[in-house]
Each structure stands twice: as C-alpha cells, then as structure tokens.
Design a protein around this motif. Structure first.
Motif, mmCIF file in Angstrom:
data_model
loop_
_atom_site.group_PDB
_atom_site.id
_atom_site.type_symbol
_atom_site.label_atom_id
_atom_site.label_comp_id
_atom_site.label_asym_id
_atom_site.label_seq_id
_atom_site.Cartn_x
_atom_site.Cartn_y
_atom_site.Cartn_z
ATOM 1 N N LEU A 92 0.838 -1.199 0.000
ATOM 2 C CA LEU A 92 0.000 0.000 0.000
ATOM 3 C C LEU A 92 0.871 1.246 0.000
ATOM 4 O O LEU A 92 1.926 1.280 0.642
ATOM 5 N N LYS A 93 0.419 2.252 -0.701
ATOM 6 C CA LYS A 93 1.092 3.549 -0.688
ATOM 7 C C LYS A 93 0.006 4.609 -0.713
ATOM 8 O O LYS A 93 -0.846 4.612 -1.610
ATOM 9 N N ASN A 94 0.011 5.455 0.285
ATOM 10 C CA ASN A 94 -0.987 6.513 0.414
ATOM 11 C C ASN A 94 -2.410 5.957 0.386
ATOM 12 O O ASN A 94 -3.303 6.534 -0.226
ATOM 13 N N GLY A 95 -2.627 4.819 1.006
ATOM 14 C CA GLY A 95 -3.952 4.227 1.085
ATOM 15 C C GLY A 95 -4.420 3.505 -0.166
ATOM 16 O O GLY A 95 -5.554 3.053 -0.232
ATOM 17 N N LYS A 96 -3.565 3.387 -1.164
ATOM 18 C CA LYS A 96 -3.916 2.698 -2.416
ATOM 19 C C LYS A 96 -3.103 1.417 -2.542
ATOM 20 O O LYS A 96 -1.931 1.384 -2.180
ATOM 21 N N ALA A 130 -9.775 -2.917 -8.881
ATOM 22 C CA ALA A 130 -10.902 -2.694 -7.965
ATOM 23 C C ALA A 130 -10.469 -1.971 -6.692
ATOM 24 O O ALA A 130 -11.293 -1.343 -6.037
ATOM 25 N N GLN A 131 -9.185 -2.062 -6.331
ATOM 26 C CA GLN A 131 -8.671 -1.496 -5.090
ATOM 27 C C GLN A 131 -9.440 -2.016 -3.877
ATOM 28 O O GLN A 131 -9.614 -1.321 -2.878
ATOM 29 N N SER A 132 -9.925 -3.253 -3.991
ATOM 30 C CA SER A 132 -10.642 -3.908 -2.897
ATOM 31 C C SER A 132 -10.639 -5.413 -3.143
ATOM 32 O O SER A 132 -10.073 -5.886 -4.127
ATOM 33 N N ALA A 133 -11.321 -6.140 -2.267
ATOM 34 C CA ALA A 133 -11.442 -7.584 -2.427
ATOM 35 C C ALA A 133 -12.705 -7.950 -3.195
ATOM 36 O O ALA A 133 -13.020 -9.123 -3.344
ATOM 37 N N GLN A 134 -13.410 -6.967 -3.707
ATOM 38 C CA GLN A 134 -14.626 -7.215 -4.490
ATOM 39 C C GLN A 134 -14.238 -7.500 -5.940
ATOM 40 O O GLN A 134 -14.409 -6.670 -6.826
ATOM 41 N N ILE A 135 -13.710 -8.715 -6.157
ATOM 42 C CA ILE A 135 -13.241 -9.106 -7.485
ATOM 43 C C ILE A 135 -13.983 -10.345 -7.946
ATOM 44 O O ILE A 135 -14.494 -11.115 -7.134
ATOM 45 N N ASP A 136 -14.037 -10.536 -9.251
ATOM 46 C CA ASP A 136 -14.707 -11.697 -9.833
ATOM 47 C C ASP A 136 -13.827 -12.933 -9.720
ATOM 48 O O ASP A 136 -12.601 -12.842 -9.732
ATOM 49 N N SER A 137 -14.473 -14.082 -9.655
ATOM 50 C CA SER A 137 -13.747 -15.354 -9.682
ATOM 51 C C SER A 137 -13.284 -15.635 -11.099
ATOM 52 O O SER A 137 -13.913 -15.226 -12.065
ATOM 53 N N VAL A 138 -12.187 -16.339 -11.220
ATOM 54 C CA VAL A 138 -11.678 -16.756 -12.519
ATOM 55 C C VAL A 138 -12.301 -18.110 -12.831
ATOM 56 O O VAL A 138 -12.251 -19.034 -12.015
ATOM 57 N N SER A 139 -12.883 -18.224 -14.003
ATOM 58 C CA SER A 139 -13.525 -19.465 -14.410
ATOM 59 C C SER A 139 -12.501 -20.593 -14.444
ATOM 60 O O SER A 139 -11.426 -20.456 -15.025
ATOM 61 N N SER A 154 -8.483 -10.150 4.241
ATOM 62 C CA SER A 154 -7.773 -10.208 5.515
ATOM 63 C C SER A 154 -6.632 -9.196 5.563
ATOM 64 O O SER A 154 -6.430 -8.498 6.562
ATOM 65 N N ALA A 155 -5.882 -9.114 4.466
ATOM 66 C CA ALA A 155 -4.778 -8.143 4.395
ATOM 67 C C ALA A 155 -5.308 -6.715 4.433
ATOM 68 O O ALA A 155 -4.744 -5.847 5.125
ATOM 69 N N LEU A 156 -6.389 -6.452 3.729
ATOM 70 C CA LEU A 156 -6.989 -5.111 3.730
ATOM 71 C C LEU A 156 -7.504 -4.753 5.115
ATOM 72 O O LEU A 156 -7.355 -3.609 5.567
ATOM 73 N N ASP A 157 -8.103 -5.724 5.799
ATOM 74 C CA ASP A 157 -8.588 -5.482 7.170
ATOM 75 C C ASP A 157 -7.421 -5.177 8.114
ATOM 76 O O ASP A 157 -7.514 -4.268 8.957
ATOM 77 N N SER A 158 -6.329 -5.920 7.952
ATOM 78 C CA SER A 158 -5.137 -5.689 8.790
ATOM 79 C C SER A 158 -4.540 -4.316 8.533
ATOM 80 O O SER A 158 -3.992 -3.691 9.448
ATOM 81 N N ALA A 159 -4.660 -3.837 7.317
ATOM 82 C CA ALA A 159 -4.115 -2.530 6.950
ATOM 83 C C ALA A 159 -5.064 -1.402 7.346
ATOM 84 O O ALA A 159 -4.714 -0.232 7.242
ATOM 85 N N GLY A 160 -6.277 -1.756 7.767
ATOM 86 C CA GLY A 160 -7.241 -0.732 8.157
ATOM 87 C C GLY A 160 -7.994 -0.121 7.005
ATOM 88 O O GLY A 160 -8.521 0.987 7.113
ATOM 89 N N LEU A 161 -8.080 -0.823 5.891
ATOM 90 C CA LEU A 161 -8.831 -0.299 4.732
ATOM 91 C C LEU A 161 -10.193 -0.948 4.623
ATOM 92 O O LEU A 161 -10.454 -2.005 5.000
#
Length: 161
Positions: A92-96, A130-139, A154-161
């Motif tokens: 992450l850099k500057n919240g991204k 997406a800059q989040s965990a809201q991603i599509d599954s790969v067929s 889990s990583a995003l939660d640990s980072a506080g995002l």
C-alpha cells in the motif's frame, strides 16, 4: 426362450467375468488428487513458484513502513482451500493498493500449475483495478479465487482499509 439361457451357460459366465474385469480395471485406473504443498511465489506473475514443504507464517507488517515513502506491506491470512492454501501479500502507498502478490497457492501438480498460471495474474489485475477484495472469480479456478479474495480481504482489514 432367451438366447443366454438356452444351451450355452458358458456364454453367461464369460460375459459376467468380462464385465467384472472391466469394472475392476476402470476402478483401478482412477487416481485421487494428491494434496498440494504450499508454494512460494515471487512478485513477478509470469515466473513459476518454487516449492516449499513448510507453510508460510501469516505475518502482518501493517504498522511498519516498508520505506520512507509511506509504502507498507501487509500479508493476509492463509486460507485453506480444497486444493491447498492460498495467501496474498499487498503493498500500500498513500492508502492505495500498488501491488498484490500471491505468496502461497496450489502448485503441486501440473493441473494446479496450469490453472494458477492464468488465474493468479488475472486475480492480481482485478484486485489492483478494484482497489478492494470485491473481485470476480476466474472461471476454472473457483477455489483459488475464493481463497485469494478471502486472504486479500484479511490483508486489507489488517491494513485498516
């Protein structure tokens, strides 16, 4: 009268024996999926992962900056899937989210390697977009996709995002 019951009882015995042998051969030809080992991947998506028999320890370095530019690296939890563990590390850099690396994913057999050689880079691209965990599954890589998404969250939660 039926052709098998007439005057040829040996024909029935031969057919039963042939059917039994065929069934046994088919059952013995089935091979179970071998349990995959944990693989370590480099940050480059095109390189093949090196194998390791030890499971990586889930670490979180959310509180310690990677460099003086404000970038930090956070490793998500290891998620156990049907075919093996999946673990993701984000930078992450500057919240991204600037980088997403699959630290561990199933790659024990050629089928896992084939599936994940196209699934992991696709999941990385989607996570960065997406800059989040809201991603599509790969067929064709549903279990890996689910594990990737959970570890990423889990990583995003640990980072506080």
């Amino acid at each position: 009268m039926h052709a098998l019951k007439k005057q040829r009882p040996l024909r029935r015995v031969v057919l039963a024996a042939a059917s039994t042998v065929t069934g046994v051969v088919l059952l013995l030809s089935l091979k179970p999926h071998t349990p995959p080992t944990v693989a370590q991947a480099s940050s480059s998506a095109g390189q093949s992962p090196s194998r390791s028999s030890q499971s990586p320890t889930p670490t979180s370095t959310a509180g310690s900056p990677k460099s003086s530019t404000g970038a930090k690296t956070v490793t998500g939890d290891t998620v156990q899937t049907r075919w093996g563990p999946v673990q993701v590390r984000i930078t992450l850099k500057n919240g991204k989210i600037t980088d997403v690396t699959a630290v561990a994913y199933p790659s024990d057999n050629p089928k896992d390697q084939e599936i994940n050689s196209y699934a992991i880079p696709q999941l990385r691209r989607e996570a960065l977009a997406a800059q989040s965990a809201q991603i599509d599954s790969v067929s064709g890589a549903t279990y890996t996709s689910d594990g990737y998404r959970q570890s990423l969250q889990s990583a995003l939660d640990s980072a506080g995002l």
